[in-house]
Scaffold this motif. Structure first.
Motif, PDB file in Angstrom:
ATOM      1  N   GLY A 134     -52.837 -27.986 -40.882  1.00 38.55           N
ATOM      2  CA  GLY A 134     -51.545 -28.618 -40.698  1.00 38.55           C
ATOM      3  C   GLY A 134     -50.400 -27.795 -41.277  1.00 38.55           C
ATOM      4  N   GLU A 135     -50.723 -26.603 -41.805  1.00 37.64           N
ATOM      5  CA  GLU A 135     -49.690 -25.736 -42.350  1.00 37.64           C
ATOM      6  C   GLU A 135     -48.698 -25.335 -41.253  1.00 37.64           C
ATOM      7  N   ILE A 136     -49.228 -25.171 -40.040  1.00 37.93           N
ATOM      8  CA  ILE A 136     -48.384 -24.898 -38.874  1.00 37.93           C
ATOM      9  C   ILE A 136     -47.998 -26.219 -38.233  1.00 37.93           C
ATOM     10  N   GLU A 137     -46.706 -26.380 -37.994  1.00 36.53           N
ATOM     11  CA  GLU A 137     -46.257 -27.651 -37.428  1.00 36.53           C
ATOM     12  C   GLU A 137     -46.113 -27.617 -35.914  1.00 36.53           C
ATOM     13  N   LEU A 138     -45.726 -26.425 -35.415  1.00 37.93           N
ATOM     14  CA  LEU A 138     -45.486 -26.310 -33.976  1.00 37.93           C
ATOM     15  C   LEU A 138     -46.332 -25.187 -33.393  1.00 37.93           C
ATOM     16  N   VAL A 139     -47.025 -25.463 -32.316  1.00 32.57           N
ATOM     17  CA  VAL A 139     -47.861 -24.449 -31.679  1.00 32.57           C
ATOM     18  C   VAL A 139     -47.428 -24.304 -30.224  1.00 32.57           C
ATOM     19  N   VAL A 140     -47.260 -23.054 -29.809  1.00 30.14           N
ATOM     20  CA  VAL A 140     -46.949 -22.780 -28.406  1.00 30.14           C
ATOM     21  C   VAL A 140     -48.052 -21.905 -27.860  1.00 30.14           C
ATOM     22  N   GLY A 141     -48.565 -22.198 -26.702  1.00 34.45           N
ATOM     23  CA  GLY A 141     -49.647 -21.354 -26.200  1.00 34.45           C
ATOM     24  C   GLY A 141     -49.983 -21.568 -24.745  1.00 34.45           C
ATOM     25  N   THR A 142     -50.976 -20.815 -24.330  1.00 31.80           N
ATOM     26  CA  THR A 142     -51.531 -20.983 -22.986  1.00 31.80           C
ATOM     27  C   THR A 142     -52.733 -21.908 -23.121  1.00 31.80           C
ATOM     28  N   HIS A 143     -53.629 -21.878 -22.154  1.00 29.80           N
ATOM     29  CA  HIS A 143     -54.752 -22.799 -22.336  1.00 29.80           C
ATOM     30  C   HIS A 143     -55.712 -22.337 -23.424  1.00 29.80           C
ATOM     31  N   ALA A 144     -55.385 -21.217 -24.082  1.00 26.83           N
ATOM     32  CA  ALA A 144     -56.108 -20.897 -25.317  1.00 26.83           C
ATOM     33  C   ALA A 144     -56.015 -22.079 -26.283  1.00 26.83           C
ATOM     34  N   LEU A 145     -54.974 -22.877 -26.090  1.00 25.59           N
ATOM     35  CA  LEU A 145     -54.744 -24.048 -26.941  1.00 25.59           C
ATOM     36  C   LEU A 145     -55.811 -25.125 -26.819  1.00 25.59           C
ATOM     37  N   ILE A 146     -56.445 -25.165 -25.675  1.00 22.20           N
ATOM     38  CA  ILE A 146     -57.391 -26.264 -25.478  1.00 22.20           C
ATOM     39  C   ILE A 146     -58.826 -25.785 -25.550  1.00 22.20           C
ATOM     40  N   GLN A 147     -59.009 -24.580 -26.079  1.00 21.05           N
ATOM     41  CA  GLN A 147     -60.382 -24.131 -26.256  1.00 21.05           C
ATOM     42  C   GLN A 147     -61.057 -24.959 -27.347  1.00 21.05           C
ATOM     43  N   GLN A 148     -62.365 -25.011 -27.232  1.00 22.14           N
ATOM     44  CA  GLN A 148     -63.164 -25.824 -28.151  1.00 22.14           C
ATOM     45  C   GLN A 148     -62.848 -25.581 -29.625  1.00 22.14           C
ATOM     46  N   GLY A 199     -42.579 -37.192 -37.821  1.00 21.98           N
ATOM     47  CA  GLY A 199     -43.480 -38.280 -38.187  1.00 21.98           C
ATOM     48  C   GLY A 199     -44.693 -37.818 -38.990  1.00 21.98           C
ATOM     49  N   GLY A 200     -44.701 -36.533 -39.399  1.00 23.26           N
ATOM     50  CA  GLY A 200     -45.815 -36.038 -40.198  1.00 23.26           C
ATOM     51  C   GLY A 200     -46.981 -35.523 -39.358  1.00 23.26           C
ATOM     52  N   HIS A 201     -46.744 -35.281 -38.085  1.00 16.43           N
ATOM     53  CA  HIS A 201     -47.800 -34.774 -37.212  1.00 16.43           C
ATOM     54  C   HIS A 201     -47.423 -33.384 -36.691  1.00 16.43           C
ATOM     55  N   GLN A 202     -48.226 -32.887 -35.750  1.00 20.83           N
ATOM     56  CA  GLN A 202     -47.934 -31.585 -35.164  1.00 20.83           C
ATOM     57  C   GLN A 202     -47.499 -31.739 -33.711  1.00 20.83           C
ATOM     58  N   GLY A 203     -46.818 -30.705 -33.231  1.00 21.62           N
ATOM     59  CA  GLY A 203     -46.416 -30.690 -31.824  1.00 21.62           C
ATOM     60  C   GLY A 203     -46.968 -29.441 -31.163  1.00 21.62           C
ATOM     61  N   ALA A 204     -47.430 -29.569 -29.915  1.00 22.53           N
ATOM     62  CA  ALA A 204     -47.957 -28.407 -29.199  1.00 22.53           C
ATOM     63  C   ALA A 204     -47.337 -28.333 -27.815  1.00 22.53           C
ATOM     64  N   LEU A 205     -47.029 -27.108 -27.408  1.00 21.17           N
ATOM     65  CA  LEU A 205     -46.468 -26.872 -26.081  1.00 21.17           C
ATOM     66  C   LEU A 205     -47.386 -25.941 -25.324  1.00 21.17           C
ATOM     67  N   MET A 206     -47.875 -26.370 -24.190  1.00 14.90           N
ATOM     68  CA  MET A 206     -48.811 -25.556 -23.424  1.00 14.90           C
ATOM     69  C   MET A 206     -48.162 -25.085 -22.132  1.00 14.90           C
ATOM     70  N   ALA A 207     -48.225 -23.767 -21.898  1.00 12.52           N
ATOM     71  CA  ALA A 207     -47.619 -23.178 -20.708  1.00 12.52           C
ATOM     72  C   ALA A 207     -48.707 -22.532 -19.849  1.00 12.52           C
ATOM     73  N   PRO A 208     -48.446 -22.393 -18.546  1.00 10.89           N
ATOM     74  CA  PRO A 208     -49.498 -21.908 -17.658  1.00 10.89           C
ATOM     75  C   PRO A 208     -49.738 -20.395 -17.705  1.00 10.89           C
ATOM     76  N   THR A 209     -48.759 -19.610 -18.166  1.00  5.78           N
ATOM     77  CA  THR A 209     -48.963 -18.158 -18.215  1.00  5.78           C
ATOM     78  C   THR A 209     -48.562 -17.630 -19.586  1.00  5.78           C
ATOM     79  N   GLU A 210     -49.058 -16.428 -19.918  1.00  8.00           N
ATOM     80  CA  GLU A 210     -48.711 -15.837 -21.204  1.00  8.00           C
ATOM     81  C   GLU A 210     -47.217 -15.549 -21.295  1.00  8.00           C
ATOM     82  N   THR A 211     -46.665 -15.021 -20.209  1.00  7.43           N
ATOM     83  CA  THR A 211     -45.238 -14.695 -20.229  1.00  7.43           C
ATOM     84  C   THR A 211     -44.410 -15.930 -20.544  1.00  7.43           C
TER      85      THR A 211
END
Ligand code: ADP
Ligand code: MG
Length: 695
Positions: A374-388, A320-332
């Motif tokens: 927006g160059e990156i479409e998919l992001v996977v991360g830990t809660h580093a994703l929700i930092q300010q 749809g022209g947006h980004q997707g993010a997946l947040m996981a609880p641990t680095e592993t």
């Protein structure tokens, strides 16, 4: 209707007004409670006088018939009354148990009464002491004591509350401690509006608690419990309603029907989606075709195929022209997910980025830039994703994995990070709770459930053995390794610290390389390794360059190596039921028969609850059935993760049997006025900032 009729306690005499703050004082302010006892209480989660008052009995024991000692016979539960004529302590050689033995006499005869691991009682059993003992003749002629009264106490003649206890603190001592705290119960006050209480004829909170802890009849205890459960549910439902109102306030992008990218994704998958997966996908499609942000919980047992569905949702955002993010609880876990997502992204010509706090500063900054443009479409991360400092150009779908491990604050922060648009959100969990229950407890989340795993899986064969037979466990393991299979060895849970746990794992790996598993390639994985090392060990294991992975619980979630078909869990009694089930889910991912060996300390050293947990795992591989057992053993709140705000405070509710109570609480919560009683305050205490001013 009078749901609490019959709970007729004497009216409270006039007393000073309740002072709830008094109950926040530490348990060691109670008479006779010193630092050691306070520590034992602390281990049970009891820190304050309030905690003690709210410690819910696990069950009640009706009194057993009083039987003359001369008429005792095998295995029949009975109460005996008599006089101690002598007592002594001995240790068993093999199991290292302390056994306390006392001769007890009445007019009809003498019997040898025995206690396990209660040496401290010996000094109280001086000759001449009058005792009342409840128990049964076991293994021959000794009377195994399950409960006792000394010196004229008469507990055993009443209905007895049995508390969740520990070895250091048996139920009987807890009973005495609760008795100590009970005179202060009126300081709790009552958060329910007086008008509601009058209308429903509810007893005061304090009276309900007295009924729970010191019932004359079992029926009164149950009525007291229901009164307390009703209050809990009222507060919880009020909070959920307020949170829901806050959540749907934002606007999400409307994504329309699936298109060409999704068609290519389906073609890339080496298998067809199962019926359960298709159903979940259809529900998600419906949610995404709306400006109301999706708030959906995707639940399914470990290995049931949730990740595939989550990826689908992410790709719908990209399409749809947006980004997707997946947040996981641990680095592993984030790294594991990244490997999966990146593989698909590559095949579909998309850019995927891993964002964790262990990414070097410069790379982290560059990644953030590319996410912002927006160059990156998919992001996977830990809660580093929700930092300010992380800004998305346009976040369309956010998937939060194992969401019970995040606080509510965190899962909501992900929407804040996206700026103007509110993303659609999908929460994944492998801690299954029955669907009906999920609907009512989550309240604010729609639920999709993957009920059946992909076809062709064989149930994991699980065995429970004790330490002394662990050599045998490794012999069996070696047999499987020789056939070309791989295995996990999970090290004991050490609460002290991650570095001690890591060292224990290293030492165990070294030991196995020298001893039982000398013929095999043994790797070691734990949380103290650098991200790079961890990734290369995981890679080596998935390419079968390692036969065995010795690991701490970092493998609990997400690891996916179908050729790994065996797992040994050491000191399995230290783990929770849900956690063991998660761990076990690392095997049984292919079509080969898989095995799980739970190694525990000797049975005598285990609590009843620990034995029940292990047996439950042997008996069942069904996560939903196990969740029910867990529900029984631990209480609902904890099942859902202690950090799940609000729910962890359900102490008296039994969600399955209290469904009607819950529905009534839902109704009353809706009609409650803001200025009524203290419910609003309680809601704020549980839900915090999230609902301030809304409750
Ligand atoms: P979960 O995230 O629920 O624990 P995964 O999504 O990791 O489960 O799936 C577990 C394994 O099953 C993976 O190896 C995955 O590739 C496989 N799998 C998923 N869906 C299917 C399917 N429809 N048919 C066959 N295998 C599947
Ligand atoms: Mg998974």
């Amino acid at each position: 209707m009078r749901p609490f009729a019959g709970l007729e306690l004497p009216p409270s005499p006039g007393r000073r007004p309740p002072d709830p703050a008094r109950l926040d004082r530490s348990v060691d302010t109670l008479k006779g409670v010193g630092p050691r006892l306070a520590a034992s209480l602390g281990a049970l989660g009891i820190a304050t006088v309030r905690d003690l008052l709210l410690h819910r009995p696990r069950r009640y024991e009706p009194p057993a018939p009083v039987v003359p000692i001369g008429e005792l016979w095998g295995n029949q539960e009975a109460t005996i009354e008599g006089e101690v004529t002598g007592a002594s302590l001995r240790r068993t050689r093999r199991r290292n148990l302390t056994i306390l033995e006392a001769r007890v006499r009445d007019e009809t005869g003498t019997v040898l009464a025995t206690w396990f691991n209660q040496a401290w009682l010996a000094e109280r059993l001086v000759p001449g002491t009058r005792v009342r003992l409840r128990g049964a003749i076991e293994r021959g002629s000794a009377f195994s004591v399950r409960a006792y009264d000394l010196d004229g106490e008469d507990d055993l003649l009443r209905v007895l509350p049995v508390y969740p206890a520990s070895q250091a603190l048996p139920s009987k001592r807890l009973r005495d401690l609760v008795e100590l705290a009970l005179p202060e119960v009126h300081d709790l006050g009552d958060p329910l509006p007086a008008a509601l209480r009058a209308r429903l004829r509810l007893p005061l909170k304090a009276d309900a608690l007295v009924a729970v802890h010191r019932p004359e009849l079992a029926r009164q205890a149950e009525q007291g419990r229901r009164r307390l459960a009703f209050e809990e549910l009222l507060v919880l439902q009020r909070g959920l309603q307020a949170r829901r109102a806050a959540a749907v306030a934002g606007r999400a992008p409307r994504l329309g029907p699936p298109g060409e990218l999704i068609a290519r994704y389906r073609a890339e998958l080496p298998f067809a989606l199962t019926g359960s997966q298709e159903a979940a996908v259809a529900e998600i499609d419906r949610d995404l075709d709306s400006e109301t942000p999706m708030e959906r919980l995707l639940q399914g047992d470990v290995g049931s195929g949730k990740t595939v569905v989550a990826l689908y949702a992410l790709l719908r955002a990209v399409e749809g022209g947006h980004q997707g993010a997946l947040m996981a609880p641990t680095e592993t876990l984030a790294e594991q997910h990244f490997l999966t997502v990146d593989r698909i992204a590559l095949a579909l010509g998309l850019r995927c980025q891993l964002l964790t706090s262990s990414l070097p500063g410069r790379e982290h900054a560059a990644a953030r830039d590319r996410i912002a443009t927006g160059e990156i479409e998919l992001v996977v991360g830990t809660h580093a994703l929700i930092q300010q400092d992380v800004r998305f150009r346009s976040l369309g779908v956010a998937v939060v994995d194992e969401q019970h491990r995040f606080g509510v604050e965190q899962r909501h922060a992900l929407s804040a990070a996206s700026g103007e648009v509110a993303p659609h959100r999908l929460h994944m969990t492998a801690t299954p709770i029955p669907r009906t229950l999920a609907l009512t407890v989550w309240g604010d989340l729609a639920v999709s459930e993957i009920a059946k795993p992909p076809a062709g899986r064989k149930p994991i064969v699980t065995r429970w053995i004790t330490h002394d037979r662990s050599a045998e466990a490794y012999r069996r393991l070696a047999g499987l390794l020789e056939q070309g299979r791989q295995a996990y060895v999970v090290c004991p849970l050490v609460s002290a610290s991650e570095s001690i746990e890591a060292r224990a794992a290293e030492e165990e790996a070294a030991r196995l390389r020298r001893a039982e598993l000398a013929a095999f390639r043994v790797g070691c994985l734990h949380g103290k390794l650098k991200a790079q090392e961890r990734r290369s060990i995981m890679d080596a294991f998935s390419r079968h360059e390692l036969d065995v992975l010795v690991a701490t619980t970092v493998i609990e979630v997400g690891v996916d190596v179908p050729n790994a078909t065996a797992m040994v869990v050491q000191e399995a009694d230290r783990f929770g039921l849900a956690q063991l089930h998660q761990l076990r889910g690392r095997v049984g991912r292919g079509s080969e028969q898989s095995y799980c060996l739970l190694v525990s300390r000797p049975k005598e050293e285990l609590t009843d609850a620990a034995q029940e947990r292990l047996q439950a795992l042997v008996d069942s591989t069904d996560g939903f059935a196990l969740a029910e057992v867990d529900l029984e053993l631990r209480g609902e709140g904890q099942l859902l993760g202690t950090r799940q705000t609000g729910l962890s405070d359900l102490r008296f509710t039994r969600l399955r049997s209290d469904r009607r109570l819950l529905l009534r609480a839902q109704g009353h919560a809706r009609r409650l006025r803001d200025d009524e009683g203290l419910v609003a305050l309680e809601v704020e205490r549980l839900f915090g900032d999230e609902v301030r001013g809304l409750a």
